[in-house]
Design a protein around this motif. Structure first.
Motif, PDB file in Angstrom:
ATOM      1  N   MET A  45       0.817  -1.219   0.000  1.00  0.00           N
ATOM      2  CA  MET A  45       0.000   0.000   0.000  1.00  0.00           C
ATOM      3  C   MET A  45       0.842   1.258   0.000  1.00  0.00           C
ATOM      4  O   MET A  45       0.476   2.249  -0.612  1.00  0.00           O
ATOM      5  CB  MET A  45      -0.894   0.059   1.241  1.00  0.00           C
ATOM      6  CG  MET A  45      -2.057  -0.865   1.241  1.00  0.00           C
ATOM      7  SD  MET A  45      -3.117  -0.547   2.659  1.00  0.00           S
ATOM      8  CE  MET A  45      -3.959   0.920   2.100  1.00  0.00           C
ATOM      9  N   ARG A  49      -1.161   5.707   1.485  1.00  0.00           N
ATOM     10  CA  ARG A  49      -2.453   5.011   1.377  1.00  0.00           C
ATOM     11  C   ARG A  49      -2.824   4.350   2.696  1.00  0.00           C
ATOM     12  O   ARG A  49      -3.987   4.347   3.097  1.00  0.00           O
ATOM     13  CB  ARG A  49      -2.428   3.997   0.234  1.00  0.00           C
ATOM     14  CG  ARG A  49      -2.583   4.648  -1.132  1.00  0.00           C
ATOM     15  CD  ARG A  49      -2.785   3.623  -2.215  1.00  0.00           C
ATOM     16  NE  ARG A  49      -1.615   2.807  -2.421  1.00  0.00           N
ATOM     17  CZ  ARG A  49      -0.776   2.919  -3.441  1.00  0.00           C
ATOM     18  NH1 ARG A  49      -0.985   3.818  -4.386  1.00  0.00           N
ATOM     19  NH2 ARG A  49       0.252   2.129  -3.556  1.00  0.00           N
ATOM     20  N   SER A  90      -5.903   8.044  -4.790  1.00  0.00           N
ATOM     21  CA  SER A  90      -4.927   6.960  -4.853  1.00  0.00           C
ATOM     22  C   SER A  90      -5.426   5.723  -4.103  1.00  0.00           C
ATOM     23  O   SER A  90      -5.293   4.593  -4.584  1.00  0.00           O
ATOM     24  CB  SER A  90      -3.591   7.433  -4.267  1.00  0.00           C
ATOM     25  OG  SER A  90      -2.660   6.379  -4.215  1.00  0.00           O
ATOM     26  N   TYR A  94      -6.350   1.868  -5.524  1.00  0.00           N
ATOM     27  CA  TYR A  94      -5.522   0.772  -5.038  1.00  0.00           C
ATOM     28  C   TYR A  94      -6.305  -0.543  -4.974  1.00  0.00           C
ATOM     29  O   TYR A  94      -7.486  -0.569  -4.623  1.00  0.00           O
ATOM     30  CB  TYR A  94      -4.966   1.108  -3.645  1.00  0.00           C
ATOM     31  CG  TYR A  94      -4.163  -0.006  -3.049  1.00  0.00           C
ATOM     32  CD1 TYR A  94      -2.883  -0.275  -3.504  1.00  0.00           C
ATOM     33  CD2 TYR A  94      -4.688  -0.813  -2.054  1.00  0.00           C
ATOM     34  CE1 TYR A  94      -2.148  -1.319  -2.971  1.00  0.00           C
ATOM     35  CE2 TYR A  94      -3.968  -1.848  -1.509  1.00  0.00           C
ATOM     36  CZ  TYR A  94      -2.696  -2.103  -1.971  1.00  0.00           C
ATOM     37  OH  TYR A  94      -1.970  -3.144  -1.453  1.00  0.00           O
TER      38      TYR A  94
END
Length: 152
Positions: A45, A49, A90, A94
């Motif tokens: 990650m 994130r 973002s 993901y």
């Protein structure tokens, strides 16, 4: 291929009632299990994130839904609203093992084309869940803890 999912992170709520003030306070705790690091989730990650996911989790209800504004997210992240927006984008893009951890749904104001708010849903694949707070579920460890989604 059937893979057993282990708890990586949990969110616990604790409610306290003060007998002196008569006020009730709910506290939220985000717990990271060692498996979150061992499984590679945190490394995959990245720090931004991961931090953004933990901040979103601090707003979520038992269904995984939360409605924070970008200003509230930015304040908790310690960044500008624009930076928070980039981080959220973002995180939404993901995928962990091919699946999203968080989705966003925009709601329109009644009868207009203007967006009123955004609902973020932290999905069960993230292994983030509000736990019911029963002593047995928290003290017994990750193998027996029971996440509550959509409970009353």
């Amino acid at each position: 291929m059937s893979e057993v999912e282990q708890n990586l992170v949990s969110v616990e709520t604790q409610s306290e009632y003060s007998v002196t003030t008569g006020r009730r306070e709910t506290r939220i705790f985000v717990k990271m299990y060692v498996e979150a690091a061992n499984s590679g989730l945190i490394a995959d990650m990245g720090a931004e994130r991961w931090q953004t996911l933990c901040v979103l989790a601090s707003f979520m209800d038992a269904n995984g839904d939360c409605y924070p504004s970008q200003e509230h997210i930015a304040a908790r992240l310690g960044v500008s609203r624009q930076a928070a927006g980039k981080r959220i984008k973002s995180l939404l893009a993901y995928r962990w093992r091919g699946r999203p951890l968080v989705v966003a749904t925009k709601a329109r104001a009644d009868g207009t084309q203007r967006f009123e708010n955004t609902r973020y849903t932290v999905l069960p694949v993230s292994q983030l869940a509000i736990f019911d707070g029963e002593a047995g579920s928290m003290s017994a460890g990750a193998d027996t803890a029971r996440p509550v989604y959509g409970s009353t």
